[in-house]
Write a protein that holds these residues in place. Structure first.
Motif, mmCIF file in Angstrom:
data_model
loop_
_atom_site.group_PDB
_atom_site.id
_atom_site.type_symbol
_atom_site.label_atom_id
_atom_site.label_comp_id
_atom_site.label_asym_id
_atom_site.label_seq_id
_atom_site.Cartn_x
_atom_site.Cartn_y
_atom_site.Cartn_z
ATOM 1 N N ASP A 114 1.140 -1.614 -0.452
ATOM 2 C CA ASP A 114 0.001 0.131 -0.461
ATOM 3 C C ASP A 114 1.191 1.372 -0.136
ATOM 4 N N TYR A 115 0.190 2.516 -1.099
ATOM 5 C CA TYR A 115 1.248 3.867 -1.243
ATOM 6 C C TYR A 115 0.368 4.909 -1.435
ATOM 7 N N PRO A 155 -4.327 7.458 -2.328
ATOM 8 C CA PRO A 155 -3.894 5.308 -1.723
ATOM 9 C C PRO A 155 -3.869 4.609 -3.078
ATOM 10 N N SER A 199 -2.997 0.458 -3.954
ATOM 11 C CA SER A 199 -2.081 -0.604 -3.585
ATOM 12 C C SER A 199 -1.719 -1.108 -5.133
ATOM 13 N N TRP A 234 -1.154 -4.735 -6.281
ATOM 14 C CA TRP A 234 -1.240 -5.808 -6.072
ATOM 15 C C TRP A 234 -0.841 -7.176 -7.327
ATOM 16 N N SER A 272 2.717 3.059 3.089
ATOM 17 C CA SER A 272 1.136 3.509 3.637
ATOM 18 C C SER A 272 0.829 2.338 4.400
ATOM 19 N N PRO A 331 -1.488 -0.622 6.026
ATOM 20 C CA PRO A 331 -2.168 -1.615 5.166
ATOM 21 C C PRO A 331 -3.467 -1.138 5.077
ATOM 22 N N SER A 332 -4.539 -1.494 3.673
ATOM 23 C CA SER A 332 -6.207 -0.942 4.272
ATOM 24 C C SER A 332 -6.882 -1.616 4.869
#
Length: 94
Positions: free
Chosen positions: A23-24, A51, A53, A55, A85, A87-88
């Motif tokens: 995550d970024y 934000p 992600s 995968w 960042s 994690p979701s």
């Protein structure tokens, strides 16, 4: 590719093209990105603070960005700088 830090760039920032799964947050778009590509990346939602992600990370990156799934070539996102960042909340893969 190692450009000096811009005033808006975080020390942890790295090009999205070098990102692994995770995550970024979008840190900034590099000024050297061609104008047409820069406009397209902004239209897709790759704006500062967005934000995202990653995968899958291979020759192409599979991203989740603003509830959309994108597949982009690494060469297309070399000028997009991201910072890691948290994690979701769901932690689930789409």
């Amino acid at each position: 590719m190692n450009s000096p830090l811009s005033p808006h760039q975080s020390p942890e920032a790295r090009p999205l093209s070098h990102a692994t799964q995770g995550d970024y947050l979008v840190d900034h778009l590099d000024a050297s990105t061609p104008p047409a590509l820069r406009a397209r990346l902004l239209e897709l939602g790759l704006t500062t603070g967005a934000p995202l992600s990653v995968w899958r990370a291979g020759s192409r990156l599979t991203l989740t960005l603003r509830r959309s799934h994108l597949v982009v070539r690494r060469s297309e996102v070399e000028g997009v700088w991201v910072t890691p960042s948290a994690p979701s909340p769901t932690g689930a893969q789409p």
